[in-house]
Design an enzyme around this catalytic site. Structure first.
Site, short mmCIF file in Angstrom:
data_model
loop_
_atom_site.label_atom_id
_atom_site.label_comp_id
_atom_site.label_asym_id
_atom_site.label_seq_id
_atom_site.Cartn_x
_atom_site.Cartn_y
_atom_site.Cartn_z
N LYS A 132 0.80 -1.23 0.00
CA LYS A 132 0.00 0.00 0.00
C LYS A 132 0.83 1.28 0.00
CE LYS A 132 -3.40 -0.93 -0.62
NZ LYS A 132 -3.81 -1.59 -1.91
N SER A 133 2.07 1.17 -0.50
CA SER A 133 2.95 2.34 -0.52
C SER A 133 3.06 3.00 -1.88
CB SER A 133 4.35 1.92 -0.05
OG SER A 133 4.27 1.35 1.23
N GLY A 134 2.38 2.45 -2.89
CA GLY A 134 2.44 3.05 -4.23
C GLY A 134 3.08 2.13 -5.27
N THR A 135 3.09 0.86 -4.97
CA THR A 135 3.70 -0.14 -5.88
C THR A 135 3.16 -0.03 -7.30
OG1 THR A 135 3.30 -1.57 -3.96
CG2 THR A 135 4.41 -2.57 -5.87
N ASN A 136 1.84 -0.09 -7.41
CA ASN A 136 1.22 -0.13 -8.75
C ASN A 136 1.43 1.17 -9.52
OD1 ASN A 136 -0.43 -2.81 -9.10
ND2 ASN A 136 -0.56 -2.21 -6.95
N HIS A 193 6.99 -7.27 -2.08
CA HIS A 193 6.73 -6.64 -0.77
C HIS A 193 7.57 -7.33 0.31
CE1 HIS A 193 3.34 -4.47 -2.36
NE2 HIS A 193 2.52 -5.48 -2.42
N ARG A 204 6.04 5.22 2.15
CA ARG A 204 4.88 6.13 2.27
C ARG A 204 4.59 6.36 3.75
NH1 ARG A 204 -1.26 4.79 -0.03
NH2 ARG A 204 -1.99 6.95 0.01
N SER A 227 -4.94 2.79 3.97
CA SER A 227 -5.07 2.16 2.65
C SER A 227 -5.15 0.64 2.82
CB SER A 227 -3.87 2.56 1.78
OG SER A 227 -3.94 1.97 0.52
N TYR A 246 6.22 8.11 -1.71
CA TYR A 246 4.90 8.39 -2.29
C TYR A 246 4.65 9.89 -2.24
CZ TYR A 246 -0.19 7.93 -2.91
OH TYR A 246 -1.48 8.02 -3.36
N SER A 260 0.39 8.05 -16.09
CA SER A 260 0.54 7.41 -14.78
C SER A 260 -0.21 8.21 -13.71
CB SER A 260 2.02 7.30 -14.40
OG SER A 260 2.60 8.59 -14.27
S1 PPS Z 1 -0.52 -2.97 -3.18
O1 PPS Z 1 -1.81 -3.65 -3.04
O2 PPS Z 1 0.28 -3.15 -1.96
O3 PPS Z 1 0.23 -3.37 -4.35
O4 PPS Z 1 -0.91 -1.43 -3.26
P1 PPS Z 1 0.03 -0.25 -3.75
O5 PPS Z 1 -0.03 -0.16 -5.23
O6 PPS Z 1 1.37 -0.36 -3.13
O7 PPS Z 1 -0.65 1.03 -3.11
C1 PPS Z 1 -1.98 1.39 -3.41
C2 PPS Z 1 -2.12 2.87 -3.08
O8 PPS Z 1 -1.49 3.64 -4.11
C3 PPS Z 1 -2.44 4.55 -4.64
N1 PPS Z 1 -2.19 4.83 -6.07
C4 PPS Z 1 -1.93 6.05 -6.54
N2 PPS Z 1 -1.78 7.24 -5.92
C5 PPS Z 1 -1.52 8.31 -6.70
N3 PPS Z 1 -1.41 8.26 -8.04
C6 PPS Z 1 -1.54 7.09 -8.71
N4 PPS Z 1 -1.41 7.06 -10.03
C7 PPS Z 1 -1.81 5.92 -7.95
N5 PPS Z 1 -2.02 4.62 -8.26
C8 PPS Z 1 -2.24 3.97 -7.11
C9 PPS Z 1 -3.76 3.86 -4.44
O9 PPS Z 1 -4.83 4.74 -4.59
C10 PPS Z 1 -3.57 3.30 -3.03
O10 PPS Z 1 -3.67 4.30 -2.03
P2 PPS Z 1 -5.04 4.72 -1.31
O11 PPS Z 1 -4.61 5.61 -0.19
O12 PPS Z 1 -5.68 3.46 -0.83
O13 PPS Z 1 -5.85 5.44 -2.32
#
Ligand code: PPS
Length: 285
Positions: A44-48, A99, A121, A129, A184, A218
């Site tokens: 939940k730190s911004g991986t995707n 992770h 993050r 999250s 993040y 992105s």
């Molecule tokens: S996971 O399940 O661990 O792989 O999740 P992960 O991708 O690490 O984190 C998901 C959070 O990243 C936010 N997110 C973004 N934020 C800003 N910009 C972009 N483009 C973006 N893409 C994903 C996503 O909304 C999750 O945070 P929260 O706080 O839940 O919204």
């Protein structure tokens, strides 16, 4: 649906999609090659988000790849059954996510020149999250309330274990030449500069137009619409519908969720567990 975890080396992992054998083999035998790029995060730190950025950088801003292949196939997770298989079959420079905490990571990383990006993050936002994520995920124990999840998180009784241990372990790598530490928060504040830093670290030269495309495609709004990136395609057996990984995408959402008492309790534990790091290292402090 399950009400348990898969336990490996004393740490909880999701039951579905993970196995003891793969976690063990990944740590001891998986070979990370010098030409690979490895993205490491606590969940939940911004991986995707980073996967999207890295794929767009790789394709010089062209959106074909991100619009035709799901995130988890573009950058497979080393420690999942499916990701591990995909990576072992893949030739050439690979992009991969993980992770895993430092001590369970494939040992081969420490002697390879692979480029490693660690994204961190604000842990209070990670907590919030994660609460939404694990409430919807049918992969392991589901929290019944934020209060309950708060306790689990503080004790490290959540998938992949303690945030504090994760960051402490990986911070020991931050001075290495092949490691880039990102947050993040800095990506949110100034995505263009952060993307430029990533390009420089990877040795990629992009034209201003290509960089504009990386930035645009992105962004949270565009990613939220991309079914290859927003988790819309994850089977219903794994997540309660409707589920999108792009939930809110902001910094500081914890303020809308944690009580004053919870925030204070959090800060107390944080100060104890994070003592000794230099001032300015963590942007949320
Ligand atoms: S996971 O399940 O661990 O792989 O999740 P992960 O991708 O690490 O984190 C998901 C959070 O990243 C936010 N997110 C973004 N934020 C800003 N910009 C972009 N483009 C973006 N893409 C994903 C996503 O909304 C999750 O945070 P929260 O706080 O839940 O919204």
């Amino acid at each position: 649906m399950t009400d348990d975890y898969l336990w490996f080396e004393g740490l909880p992992f999701p039951v579905i999609g993970y196995s003891y054998e793969v976690l063990k083999e990944a740590g001891s035998q998986f070979v990370i090659k010098d030409e690979d790029t490895v993205l490491v995060t606590y969940p939940k730190s911004g991986t995707n988000w980073l996967v999207e950025i890295l794929c767009l950088i790789h394709s010089h801003g062209d959106t074909k790849w991100i619009q035709s292949v799901p995130t988890w196939e573009r950058s497979p997770w080393i420690e999942t059954d499916e990701g591990y298989k995909l990576l072992n079959e893949r030739e050439g420079p690979r992009l991969m996510s993980s992770h895993l905490p430092f001590h369970l990571f494939p040992k081969s990383l420490f002697t390879s020149k692979a480029k490693v990006i660690y994204i961190m993050r604000n842990p209070k936002d990670v907590l919030v999250s994660g609460y939404y994520h694990w409430t919807m995920a049918k992969l392991c124990k589901q929290p019944e309330s934020l209060e309950q999840y708060f306790q689990w998180f503080m004790q490290g009784n959540v998938s992949y274990g303690s945030w504090f241990e994760h960051i402490r372990g990986w911070m020991s790598m931050r001075h290495r030449e092949n490691v880039l530490l990102l947050s993040y928060e800095e990506l949110q504040k100034d995505p263009r500069s952060a993307i430029e830093r990533i390009c420089q670290f990877l040795g990629k030269k992009l034209t201003p137009e290509e960089l504009d495309s990386v930035l645009k495609n992105s962004s949270f709004q565009v990613m939220k619409q991309n079914k290859m990136s927003n988790f819309e395609m994850v089977p219903e057996a794994l997540f309660t519908r409707p589920f999108l990984i792009t939930r809110k995408g902001i910094s500081g959402d914890w303020k809308n969720h944690l009580t004053v008492a919870q925030a204070e309790a959090f800060d107390k534990v944080y100060q104890e567990k994070m003592a000794g790091f230099p001032k300015g290292l963590f942007p949320w402090e």
